[in-house]
Design an enzyme around this catalytic site. Structure first.
Site, PDB file in Angstrom:
ATOM      1  N   ASN A 210       0.836  -1.211   0.000  1.00  0.00           N
ATOM      2  CA  ASN A 210       0.000   0.000   0.000  1.00  0.00           C
ATOM      3  C   ASN A 210       0.868   1.257   0.000  1.00  0.00           C
ATOM      4  OD1 ASN A 210      -3.048  -0.483   0.128  1.00  0.00           O
ATOM      5  ND2 ASN A 210      -2.216  -2.052   1.496  1.00  0.00           N
TER       6      ASN A 210
ATOM      7  N   LEU B 255      -3.100   2.348  18.057  1.00  0.00           N
ATOM      8  CA  LEU B 255      -2.698   3.603  18.703  1.00  0.00           C
ATOM      9  C   LEU B 255      -3.677   3.940  19.819  1.00  0.00           C
ATOM     10  CD1 LEU B 255      -1.840   5.462  15.380  1.00  0.00           C
ATOM     11  CD2 LEU B 255      -0.187   4.695  17.107  1.00  0.00           C
TER      12      LEU B 255
ATOM     13  N   HIS C  40      -8.483  -0.697   5.515  1.00  0.00           N
ATOM     14  CA  HIS C  40      -8.874  -1.998   6.076  1.00  0.00           C
ATOM     15  C   HIS C  40      -9.415  -2.874   4.938  1.00  0.00           C
ATOM     16  CE1 HIS C  40     -10.114  -4.872   9.080  1.00  0.00           C
ATOM     17  NE2 HIS C  40     -11.233  -4.992   8.401  1.00  0.00           N
TER      18      HIS C  40
HETATM   19  C1  GRF Z   1      -3.300  -4.581   3.857  1.00  0.00           C
HETATM   20  O1  GRF Z   1      -4.140  -5.650   3.600  1.00  0.00           O
HETATM   21  C2  GRF Z   1      -4.055  -3.500   4.563  1.00  0.00           C
HETATM   22  O2  GRF Z   1      -5.390  -3.410   4.174  1.00  0.00           O
HETATM   23  C3  GRF Z   1      -3.963  -3.930   5.981  1.00  0.00           C
HETATM   24  O3  GRF Z   1      -2.676  -4.491   6.119  1.00  0.00           O
HETATM   25  C4  GRF Z   1      -2.216  -4.952   4.864  1.00  0.00           C
HETATM   26  C5  GRF Z   1      -0.890  -4.294   4.588  1.00  0.00           C
HETATM   27  O4  GRF Z   1      -0.244  -4.776   3.440  1.00  0.00           O
HETATM   28  N1  GRF Z   1      -4.272  -2.844   6.878  1.00  0.00           N
HETATM   29  P1  GRF Z   1       0.997  -4.020   2.860  1.00  0.00           P
HETATM   30  O5  GRF Z   1       2.074  -3.950   3.927  1.00  0.00           O
HETATM   31  O6  GRF Z   1       0.551  -2.640   2.430  1.00  0.00           O
HETATM   32  O7  GRF Z   1       1.453  -4.839   1.684  1.00  0.00           O
END
Ligand code: GRF
Length: 206
Positions: free
Chosen positions: A18, A98, A114
């Site tokens: 992400n 947090l 999420h």
């Molecule tokens: C993702 O599925 C996000 O929705 C969740 O944690 C995961 C993180 O994946 N909160 P990355 O580290 O961004 O690959």
């Protein structure tokens, strides 16, 4: 600081796909009102740190030592945020909750991604593959991703954006996780980051 882009910190713990989506969107000019100024990881070995370094973004590592009180851990994070004049926080796979005190300092300035359609499959214990396992177990036919503001309730803050993703016959949690990332998370998070960065910039310039 009038006129300047909103300074964004991205908090990560793991792979950082992400984060990569945010970096790529910024590179394409799709976050015109924000600038990723800092990446903070609570895990020293997080691959996300390498992604940040490769993009020339400053990084900070703030681990929580065994037995360390949460206030001390959060004080380190706050120190890094303040040292970089951060105005907005994106939680992108940050695997620590947090405190209410921390989030109260950043009202509608922290967003989280999420991997489900909140209010389904969210809250404490719903992280990583557990979210997708639960969706498959329940038998829902549609899932997705949600970007929301962070408040004192895990996954409980006001929703900013959502995108639906279909569940297919024979999906495994891993396959579903990947589809939700590709079809929802990596698209939704940069867009929501731009929306919030723009609002914060406008508020500052008023
Ligand atoms: C993702 O599925 C996000 O929705 C969740 O944690 C995961 C993180 O994946 N909160 P990355 O580290 O961004 O690959």
């Amino acid at each position: 600081m009038a006129g300047e882009k909103t300074r964004i910190a991205v908090l990560v713990s793991g792979g950082g796909t992400n984060l990569q989506a945010l970096i790529d969107a910024q590179g394409r000019g799709e976050i015109p009102d924000g600038e990723i100024a800092l990446v903070i990881s609570n895990h020293p070995g997080a691959y996300a740190l390498e992604r940040a370094a490769r993009a020339g973004i400053e990084t900070a590592v703030c681990p929580r030592a065994k037995g360390e009180p949460r206030e001390a851990f959060e004080a380190k994070i706050l120190g890094a945020l303040q040292a970089h004049d951060i105005e907005m926080i994106v939680l992108a796979g940050f695997m620590a909750i947090l405190s209410a005190d921390f989030v109260a300092r950043w009202p509608e300035r922290i967003i989280n991604i999420h991997p489900s359609l909140i209010p389904s499959f969210c809250g404490e214990g719903f992280y990583g593959l557990h979210v997708h396992e639960a969706a498959l177990r329940y038998g829902v036919k549609v899932t997705g991703a949600t970007v929301h503001y962070v408040n004192e309730i895990p996954d409980g803050g006001r929703i900013i954006a959502q995108k639906a993703v279909e569940i297919r016959e024979g999906d495994t949690p891993e396959v579903l996780q990947r589809r939700v990332m590709e079809q929802a998370e990596w698209i939704l998070l940069p867009r929501a980051a731009q929306t919030v960065a723009k609002r914060i910039r406008m508020e500052r310039e008023q």
